[in-house]
Design a protein around this motif. Structure first.
Motif, PDB file in Angstrom:
ATOM      1  N   SER A 115      -2.733   0.309  -3.810  1.00  0.00           N
ATOM      2  CA  SER A 115      -2.585  -0.669  -3.847  1.00  0.00           C
ATOM      3  C   SER A 115      -1.783  -1.425  -5.324  1.00  0.00           C
ATOM      4  N   TYR A 169      -1.874   7.713   8.007  1.00  0.00           N
ATOM      5  CA  TYR A 169      -1.771   6.331   7.568  1.00  0.00           C
ATOM      6  C   TYR A 169      -3.030   6.198   7.056  1.00  0.00           C
ATOM      7  N   GLY A 182      -0.356   1.641   4.747  1.00  0.00           N
ATOM      8  CA  GLY A 182       0.569   2.025   4.359  1.00  0.00           C
ATOM      9  C   GLY A 182       1.960   2.725   4.543  1.00  0.00           C
ATOM     10  N   CYS A 210      -3.801   6.893  -2.127  1.00  0.00           N
ATOM     11  CA  CYS A 210      -3.490   5.524  -1.151  1.00  0.00           C
ATOM     12  C   CYS A 210      -4.150   4.493  -1.868  1.00  0.00           C
ATOM     13  N   VAL A 231       1.343  -0.893   0.250  1.00  0.00           N
ATOM     14  CA  VAL A 231      -0.054   0.335  -0.093  1.00  0.00           C
ATOM     15  C   VAL A 231       0.886   1.553   0.023  1.00  0.00           C
ATOM     16  N   THR A 232       0.609   1.940  -1.132  1.00  0.00           N
ATOM     17  CA  THR A 232       1.725   2.879  -1.006  1.00  0.00           C
ATOM     18  C   THR A 232       1.224   4.281  -0.837  1.00  0.00           C
ATOM     19  N   GLN A 233       1.554   5.452  -0.266  1.00  0.00           N
ATOM     20  CA  GLN A 233       1.179   6.551  -0.067  1.00  0.00           C
ATOM     21  C   GLN A 233       2.413   7.673  -0.193  1.00  0.00           C
TER      22      GLN A 233
END
Lengths: 109, 118
Positions: A24, A89, A101, A22, A4-6
């Motif tokens: 995926s 988060y 994330g 956020c 999971v990217t932030q």
């Protein structure tokens, strides 16, 4: 396991608007991932602001809102306050397992 | 007032074991699902495990499956996490969090620090 990217960091001016996202690694984020957004200030436990994409808790300030945007979950802060400076988060659910994330450090400056 | 209080953290040698507790008050513990989450120093949050109110559903993160065991005692309003075969990278603050309705992470405890070091 999914990733999971932030955004690692974002800056917003007081009174300004900012959107945190956020994503995926498995594809588009949908409501079936039940996106959450949590706020954590230094030395404190996390606090959940948004659950199930856009639902707020009683303590969630009205200036925070959650949505799905361009295949990602999004947290929009409208009218940033100095006290909103914190780590944020997101988390997504993958068939019962939960993945956080890496967090976004939000600076209000 | 609702409270979740974690305890049982401390210093343990690599390969050792520890049992963490989360004592709940101010709400009907047996009705709520519970989670354990940890945070290594200066790092982000990592979900570890979920247990339903009646303990009939238990889920683990792949990273701790086979080493950590979640359980609860509803009569004692307590949640547990048994940590075995501990490694340096298990050093973290461990949080319990409870669900409420459709919110799985409604309320969080203040955490307990586990330090794995020789």
């Amino acid at each position: 396991q999914a990733v999971v990217t932030q955004e690692p960091s974002l800056t917003v001016s007081p009174g300004g608007t900012v959107t945190l996202t956020c994503g995926s690694s498995t594809g588009a984020v949908t409501s079936s991932h039940y996106p959450y957004w949590l706020q954590q200030k230094p030395g404190q436990a996390p606090r959940t602001l948004i659950y199930d994409t856009s639902n707020k808790h009683s303590w969630t300030p009205a200036r925070f809102s959650g949505s799905l945007l361009g295949g990602k979950a999004a947290l929009t802060l409208s009218g940033a306050q100095p006290e909103d400076e914190a780590d944020y988060y997101c988390l997504l659910s993958y068939s019962g397992a939960v993945v956080f994330g890496g967090g976004t450090k939000l600076t209000v400056l | 007032e609702e409270q979740l209080v974690e305890s049982g953290g401390g210093l343990v040698q690599p390969g050792g074991s520890l049992r963490l507790s989360c004592t709940a008050s101010g709400f009907t513990f047996s009705s709520q699902n519970m989670n354990w989450v940890r945070q290594a120093p200066g790092k982000g949050l990592e979900w570890l495990s979920f247990i339903s109110g009646s303990s009939d559903v238990i889920v683990y993160a792949d990273s701790v499956k086979g080493r950590f065991t979640i359980s609860r005692d509803n009569a004692k309003n307590s949640l547990y996490l048994q940590l075995n075969s501990l490694r340096d990278e298990d050093t973290a603050v461990y949080y319990c969090a409870r669900g409420e309705g459709s919110s799985w992470f409604y309320h969080w405890g203040q955490g307990t620090l586990v330090t794995v070091s020789s």
